[in-house]
Design an enzyme around this catalytic site. Structure first.
Site, short mmCIF file in Angstrom:
data_model
loop_
_atom_site.label_atom_id
_atom_site.label_comp_id
_atom_site.label_asym_id
_atom_site.label_seq_id
_atom_site.Cartn_x
_atom_site.Cartn_y
_atom_site.Cartn_z
N ASP A 22 0.86 -1.17 0.00
CA ASP A 22 0.00 0.00 0.00
C ASP A 22 0.89 1.22 0.00
O ASP A 22 1.89 1.27 0.70
CB ASP A 22 -0.88 0.00 1.25
CG ASP A 22 -2.15 -0.77 1.01
OD1 ASP A 22 -2.70 -0.64 -0.11
OD2 ASP A 22 -2.59 -1.49 1.92
N PHE A 54 -16.25 16.90 5.33
CA PHE A 54 -16.04 16.16 4.08
C PHE A 54 -17.06 15.04 3.97
O PHE A 54 -17.35 14.35 4.93
CB PHE A 54 -14.63 15.57 4.09
CG PHE A 54 -14.31 14.73 2.91
CD1 PHE A 54 -13.77 15.32 1.75
CD2 PHE A 54 -14.54 13.37 2.91
CE1 PHE A 54 -13.47 14.54 0.66
CE2 PHE A 54 -14.26 12.60 1.81
CZ PHE A 54 -13.70 13.19 0.68
N ALA A 114 -18.40 11.85 1.21
CA ALA A 114 -18.01 11.11 0.01
C ALA A 114 -18.74 11.63 -1.21
O ALA A 114 -18.26 11.52 -2.33
CB ALA A 114 -18.30 9.63 0.21
N THR A 164 -19.90 14.97 -1.80
CA THR A 164 -19.40 16.26 -2.30
C THR A 164 -17.91 16.23 -2.54
O THR A 164 -17.38 16.91 -3.39
CB THR A 164 -19.68 17.37 -1.27
OG1 THR A 164 -19.00 17.03 -0.04
CG2 THR A 164 -21.16 17.51 -0.98
N LYS A 183 -12.68 23.57 0.05
CA LYS A 183 -11.48 22.98 -0.58
C LYS A 183 -11.80 21.52 -0.89
O LYS A 183 -12.59 20.87 -0.17
CB LYS A 183 -10.26 23.11 0.32
CG LYS A 183 -10.24 22.17 1.52
CD LYS A 183 -8.84 22.12 2.09
CE LYS A 183 -8.68 20.89 2.96
NZ LYS A 183 -8.79 20.82 4.28
#
Lengths: 196, 680, 572
Positions: free
Chosen positions: B305, B375, B377, B379, B393
């Site tokens: 990862d 935040f 998922a 937008t 942002k």
């Protein structure tokens, strides 16, 4: 069809193909193409009788003939019982046999020069070796010449003319065919000496 | 086992315990598990009886001192092998004891029909639900179904900082024996008594449930086969001797047999396996099976990862690029406002950058009369609304959509910056106020130091590294190049990951990966070597075949090394063991035959003092070599990152050729000593 | 040693190396059913065999493949036994030879079924022409074809792309058997047999020729269809001679050219099969690595034997005899020491067992090499097919031991070598020590075992050891002084031959099946390279060390002790 059945049928098929058709066809072709070789490379004597095979050694005991190597085939040069001595390198039997042969050869060849070439005291693999090394044949020249009442040079000439070189100059060893050489002797000096 | 210290191999108490255990292990029931050493034991019993016979009824030609000495050293051979195994186990046991300390009997508060019932932790079954509050120990492994709390897991991981455990998501797994520091959790127990993670760890490090691994079994088969071959060769020597006029005593035949059968590797094989597991455990990785450790050596492809493994966990704001007509200060101010409530490392780094570059002091959240927009998922933006200003942002395309909806446009220059940043491996974040785009924040990934060298090393071993990232291909390519991985999988979904693994496996390759989330579970289950982070979900831990207590994904590399080391140690000692036989033949056979065939003196190149000394020296050498190699067996052959051909050449030289030469020197030396002491 | 001797050895090796690739490619095409130039002219015969045999030709599991092979071997063994027992009432018996005695008939049937071709009998005094052709030469074909089939099956197992299943298919035994016979063995033999006849090898069905010799004695010269048998005897690495003296007999090997051709034929197919294997692996280097390992072992063996024999026999020391041409006891003049030593090495490297000289009379070290060659498992080119599958098993074991040293689960051609394969390979490896040493040990202390010896002391032990080594190795050559036509030896050697063949073939086919299903990992830097010089060294090391460790005690009391006795001038 089960594997067993196939196995049985394939047994018969391959037996006929490779065990009968192949060798018999080869025999037929060989007889037509190379009859002499296929028949055993037989050699005829002065009187036209078959005296042996070029490829099969014969026993010679008489001092008038070149003698072949010791043979372990049957009682010696038995062409229906080929065999070597199979005595090992540390065998007492072998040593005794060689000592006896050395003594005999010494006695029979008083004029022979130098030590005895080893092939004269060692048995061949087949017991039917038709050949000698050139050295072993040349070593016997004085005896044969004396027995035949001929000059050593003449006999040596016969031997040298019978030396077969290596195949293509490098394969195998140079040899002298004993039967053919002895036939040459008879041809040159007669089969029987007056004294016999 | 808080960061178990590497216990010295020859640690006093461990040695004493191991010595004791090695005698206990003489029990035939245990010995029969190791056929090679079992043959030695049977031989030892046989020679013991013969020695007793020699003592009680001395017969001509069989000296009691000789059969006694051989017997003694045969027993030593068995004991030394047992000692090696006991020593390897001992270290595990010491660690297990520390773990077992955690399994204190606690009372759990089990919820039955909404009421709390006090139940001993050891009685908890799967699917029981318990409540744990601050200051209490979590009674068993399970999943948080309600609440959020900080938990001290240092007992398991050695990491002193508390971790957050909450219901849902990837941080819901809790481990029995850890302590809740704050708040309250409702936990659904996931295992039945005796099956908990702690139990399994104890079992594993103790070696109690140790089963022979596939490759170990294969090697055992080889060794057994060779033992049978030598058994035939030695037993038939008796009639051959009779043929040759040579009486060879049973004691001598047993001694010869023990010298020839592969006791060196046979005696050390299980110690090597245990020590391999142990090395992993000392790296704080718990393999769920020995099979996984072996598979690690075979890995062809490593999936890494990006985040946390290749790059430092978080991206940092490194640059603010204003749009045309916007001052850098204005952009910085807006960016800072938008990030105030953003507790992610990225968010904090924006605040810090604004402060450092433009002297904008980080304003206290409480004193800013703003409404913060989190935040989501959908937008894919966050921001703040204050004084009529609406600052956002987010990803460039998200902001683009946002301003377009408000009637604004994305300036071409900003688009160019976004592309440039992405190409350089950074992550561009656009900032907008209302319908106006103010500029771009450059979030930069920091590639960890020393990785390139490390990946180069793996490349030379024939391993391929593939970086997995959710980034776009441009960003991924740049980071991949910087880190020096061979390949990357960009914009990877869990399904992509699974597909990649299946693809590689379809080509006959073995794949290793790490993972922590529930959505990693399918890939973890599919991968051949799967290391689950201890901080990860229960599902991930169940799916993997190793658990990393430190939750440090870079340790995959150590795991591969340990796996290779394990196989190499076995191979090298097998080669050494077989190569030894050449010299042993030369020591014993001529000496034995000289009596009947004095002519073979030229073959007796070692010129040992006497046939008895030759045999005894070989037996002693054979026993001592086991002891001498215990450290190597436990430590493992040093792994060098070379190609297979170079490794093989080296190993053949050291252990093959060395194995031929060493006993010539060793046996001769022992013979000289024995003769010097007047023993033979 | 002479320069000419070495030129012959190197010329021979050069010829084998040159033919490996073209014949190897041809064999690959034939065995995998691809297009080749004989498919047109001989395709009808292949199809005819299938129709008559009831062969459908579908892919078989290893069990079916092995089952077919075993059933076929059982039937053919029985038929050969019956032909011998009934030869006095069957045709092609001009000498009127009687039925072969039961023990000898069993021994001979086992011997030819297993491609051993040990001769416990004296051919010219025992076997009718029908027994020779249909009983023995037939087996020369099918046992050789079976060898090619099995080697191909193992190569398939190693090189096929597996689907991950536990057992994969490995081809069809009947198809493999038929193709090897029809396209390779039969046509080559027909040509060679005629070439042999042109050089003086006999081919007739006439009664034995009785001649009066020059000195007036009587000589009975044995006859027979020799050349047809000789061709397949060499090409199929069978080695069973028409005559007792085998290829030392002038009718079976008349001159240096036939001798060269004989040796060439012995190595021809085994050498080519390495190349076939490389083609199947789609990596010629894999084949050449095997060829390289074989070549080195061959050249060292030939060199040692030649050196030992050229040195002469120490027994002659002190006698007025010169032996510049080396130890000639048991050797033919036309071949000399160089060709005899070379032949002995070739025939025991391969599982041929034809001899043009008597190994029993070799110097101790000269005799040690042929004996040890067989004990290595006849993997130096080896028997037709048997050599390839033998060396592949050794390669699997080498890979297993060495593969661990590079830190990976061992793999060969990308296929993982795991418990199952190691188990089967060890079963294979156990047969030699078990059968050879156990029987030799028995015979070396039993009166009925000892009484057959032709020599005393260490050499006598060598004779017994050689007999069981040769039988188990399906070689057929002998320290021929041993009288093996006794109830004990006929039975024990017959059993050793059957064990040495079938106990080894069945694990080989199982390995083929086990590997066939496995997926192959692509080679990488981390995988053990099996196509280069390093692997050649490794393979040689493992082969020699395994052989030496197993047989050193026995060899030490046989030829090695005898060597030092001979050097000290002792005779027994």
């Amino acid at each position: 069809m089960s594997e067993i059945k196939i196995a049985l049928r394939m047994t018969i098929v391959t037996l006929v193909l490779t065990g009968l058709v192949y060798p018999l066809a080869t025999t037929a072709l060989a007889q037509v193409m190379f009859p002499r070789g296929a028949g055993g490379s037989l050699v005829h004597g002065g009187d036209g009788r078959v005296v042996g095979s070029e490829l099969i050694g014969q026993p010679f005991a008489s001092p008038r003939y070149f003698q072949p190597r010791p043979s372990a085939a049957g009682s010696g040069y038995d062409a229906s019982a080929s065999s070597g001595s199979n005595l090992g390198p540390t065998s007492k039997k072998l040593r005794d046999r060689i000592v006896a042969d050395v003594e005999r050869l010494r006695k029979e060849n008083p004029q022979a020069a130098g030590p005895i070439p080893s092939d004269l005291v060692t048995a061949s693999a087949s017991g039917l070796d038709p050949h000698l090394s050139p050295a072993a044949a040349l070593w016997q020249v004085p005896r044969v010449a004396a027995a035949r009442g001929a000059s050593a040079d003449e006999v040596r000439g016969l031997v040298e003319s019978r030396i077969e070189p290596r195949f293509l100059g490098f394969l195998g060893e140079p040899t002298v065919n004993v039967l053919l050489l002895n036939l040459d002797l008879d041809r040159r000096f007669g089969r029987r000496m007056a004294a016999d | 086992m808080a960061h178990p210290q590497a216990v010295s191999i020859f640690h006093g108490p461990l040695m004493r315990q191991a010595a004791l255990d090695s005698v206990k292990k003489l029990s035939p029931r245990l010995m029969v598990r190791n056929p090679v050493m079992f043959v030695v034991e049977v031989g030892s019993v046989l020679t013991t009886l013969l020695w007793l016979r020699d003592l009680l009824a001395p017969a001509a030609g069989s000296a009691a001192w000789f059969s006694g000495a051989v017997t003694l050293w045969l027993w030593f051979t068995v004991l030394f092998a047992n000692f090696a195994e006991a020593l390897a186990e001992g270290r595990g046991k010491a660690q297990a004891a520390a773990l077992r300390g955690l399994r204190k009997e606690t009372m759990a508060r089990k919820l039955v029909d909404g009421r709390e019932v006090a139940t001993p932790a050891s009685d908890l079954r799967k699917d029981d639900v318990v409540v744990v509050e601050a200051g209490q120990l979590i009674p068993g492994d399970g999943e948080v179904i309600e609440g959020i709390a900080s938990v001290d897991e240092s007992a398991i991981t050695g990491e002193s900082a508390p971790v957050i455990r909450e219901s849902g998501g990837d941080r819901s797994a809790v481990t029995g024996g850890t302590k809740v520091l704050s708040d309250r959790l409702v936990i659904r127990i996931g295992v039945n008594p005796g099956e908990s993670f702690l139990d399994r760890m104890i079992g594993l490090v103790e070696g109690a449930r140790r089963q022979k691994t596939p490759n170990e079994i294969a090697l055992h088969v080889l060794l057994c086969g060779m033992t049978i071959i030598f058994l035939i060769a030695c037993v038939t020597l008796v009639p051959f001797g009779i043929y040759s006029g040579l009486r060879i005593s049973v004691t001598v035949i047993v001694a010869l047999l023990v010298c020839l059968i592969p006791t060196t590797i046979g005696g050390l094989l299980s110690a090597i396996g245990i020590a391999g597991m142990d090395r992993l455990i000392r790296h704080n990785i718990i393999p769920m099976s020995g099979r996984a450790v072996e598979a690690a050596g075979d890995v062809d492809t490593i999936l890494l990862d990006k985040t946390g493994t290749i790059t430092l966990g978080n991206r940092m704001a490194s640059e603010l690029v204003p749009a045309p007509g916007v001052t850098a200060e204005a952009l910085a101010e807006a960016a800072q406002l938008a990030s105030l409530a953003d507790e992610t490392p990225e968010g904090r780094s924006v605040v810090v950058l604004a402060k450092e570059k433009f002297g904008l002091r980080g304003r206290d959240l409480a004193h800013v009369p703003a409404t913060f927009v989190p935040f989501t998922a959908q937008t894919r933006m966050s921001g703040a609304d204050l004084d009529g200003r609406s600052i956002r942002k987010g990803a460039a395309d998200a902001i683009h959509k946002h301003v377009s909806a408000l009637g604004g446009v994305m300036p071409i220059e900003v688009e160019q910056h976004v592309t440039r940043i992405a190409q350089s491996g950074g992550t561009p974040l656009a900032v907008s106020e209302g319908a106006r785009v103010l500029g771009v924040i450059h979030l930069k990934d920091t590639v960890k130091g020393g990785l390139k060298e490390r990946f180069d090393k793996f490349r030379s071993m024939g391993l391929r590294t593939v970086m997995i990232t959710g980034d776009n291909p441009l960003t991924a390519a740049a980071i991949a190049a910087e880190a020096g991985v061979d390949d990357f999988l960009a914009q990877a979904t869990p399904e992509d990951k699974l597909r990649l693994i299946r693809n590689e496996q379809g080509k006959g390759k073995l794949v290793a990966m790490t993972g922590d989330g529930t959505n990693d579970a399918p890939a973890l289950a599919q991968a051949d070597v799967a290391i689950a982070m201890n901080t990860g979900t229960q599902a991930a831990k169940e799916a993997g075949n190793m658990v990393d207590l430190d939750s440090n994904p870079t340790k995959l590399l150590e795991v591969v090394e340990v796996g290779k080391q394990l196989l190499m140690t076995r191979g090298c000692l097998t080669t050494f063991s077989i190569a030894n036989d050449v010299a042993k033949y030369f020591a014993i056979i001529p000496a034995l035959f000289l009596a009947v065939f004095p002519e073979i003196a030229p073959l007796d190149i070692m010129r040992l003092a006497s046939p008895e000394s030759a045999i005894l020296s070989a037996v002693i050498f054979n026993a001592l070599v086991i002891v001498a190699l215990i450290p190597l067996a436990l430590r493992g052959v040093r792994y060098r990152p070379l190609g297979a051909a170079a490794l093989l050449r080296r190993s053949l030289l050291v252990f093959g050729l060395g194995g031929v030469v060493a006993p010539f020197v060793g046996i001769k030396a022992i013979d000289v000593v024995l003769a010097g002491l007047g023993l033979t | 040693m002479t320069a000419n001797g070495w030129i012959q050895i190197l010329f021979f090796f050069g010829a084998i190396a040159l033919c490996a690739k073209p014949l190897g490619v041809f064999l690959h095409r034939v065995m995998e059913g691809e297009r080749h130039f004989l498919a047109g002219p001989l395709g009808w015969l292949e199809r005819l065999v299938y129709r008559l045999g009831g062969v459908s030709g579908e892919e078989q599991s290893w069990r079916a493949y092995a089952g077919g092979m075993l059933a076929f071997s059982a039937f053919t063994l029985l038929v050969t036994y019956l032909i011998q027992r009934l030869q006095h009432v069957l045709p092609f018996n001009p000498q009127g030879l009687g039925a072969v005695e039961a023990g000898s008939a069993f021994n001979t049937a086992a011997s030819f079924t297993t491609n051993t071709n040990w001769q416990g009998y004296v051919g010219e005094a025992t076997m009718s022409y029908l027994s020779q052709m249909a009983g023995l030469a037939w087996h020369n074909f099918i046992s050789a074809a079976a060898g090619i089939a099995i080697a191909t099956a193992l190569a398939r197992g190693l090189t096929r792309k597996g689907d991950g299943s536990r057992w994969g298919t490995i081809g069809n035994f009947w198809v493999d058997l038929t193709r090897a016979t029809v396209y390779v063995l039969l046509p080559l033999c027909l040509v060679i047999a005629l070439l042999f006849v042109s050089q003086g090898m006999i081919q007739n069905l006439a009664p034995y020729q009785e001649v009066a010799t020059l000195e007036g004695g009587k000589q009975v010269i044995a006859m027979g269809p020799v050349a047809s048998q000789e061709a397949i005897k060499q090409l199929g690495t069978n080695g069973g001679g028409f005559f007792n003296a085998n290829a030392a007999h002038p009718f079976e090997n008349p001159n240096a050219l036939t001798n060269f051709l004989s040796m060439f034929l012995i190595f021809l197919i085994p050498g080519a099969l390495t190349c076939t294997f490389g083609r199947m692996a789609k990596d010629p280097k894999q084949g050449w690595a095997l060829f390289g390992a074989m070549s080195l072992l061959f050249l060292v063996g030939a060199g040692v034997t030649y050196w030992a024999e050229a040195d002469g026999n120490p027994i002659l020391a002190g006698l007025p005899v010169s032996q510049p041409i080396g130890n000639m006891e048991g050797k033919e003049s036309r071949f000399g020491v160089a060709n005899s030593a070379l032949y002995a090495t070739v025939t025991t490297d391969a599982s041929c067992g034809a001899v043009n000289s008597m190994h029993d009379s070799f110097t101790p070290l000269g005799g040690l090499v042929p004996l040890f060659n067989i004990q290595l498992g006849e993997v130096v080119f080896g028997g037709v097919g048997a050599g390839l599958y033998g060396i592949l098993v050794m390669a699997i074991l080498s890979v297993f031991i060495a593969g661990l040293m590079v830190g990976r689960t061992p793999e060969y051609l990308g296929k993982k070598i795991e418990t199952r394969e190691v188990k089967l390979a060890m079963l294979y490896a156990l047969v030699f020590p078990l059968v050879i040493l156990a029987f030799t040990a028995w015979a070396s202390v039993a009166p009925y075992g000892l009484s057959s010896r032709n020599n005393e002391g260490p050499h006598g032990l060598s004779e017994i050891l050689y007999a069981f080594t040769s039988a188990t190795g399906n070689n057929g050559s002998a320290f021929a002084g041993i009288s093996a036509n006794t109830p004990f030896y006929n039975t024990a050697l017959g059993l050793a031959m059957l064990m040495g063949r079938f106990w080894m073939i069945v694990p080989v086919l199982a390995i083929a099946g086990a590997l066939s299903g496995k997926k192959a990992a692509p080679p990488g830097l981390g995988t053990l390279p099996t196509g280069g010089p390093l692997f050649v060294v490794l393979l040689i090391g493992v082969t020699v060390i395994v052989g030496a460790l197993t047989f050193f005690p026995a060899l030490a009391l046989g030829p090695i002790v005898e060597h030092f006795l001979a050097q000290a001038g002792k005779v027994l």
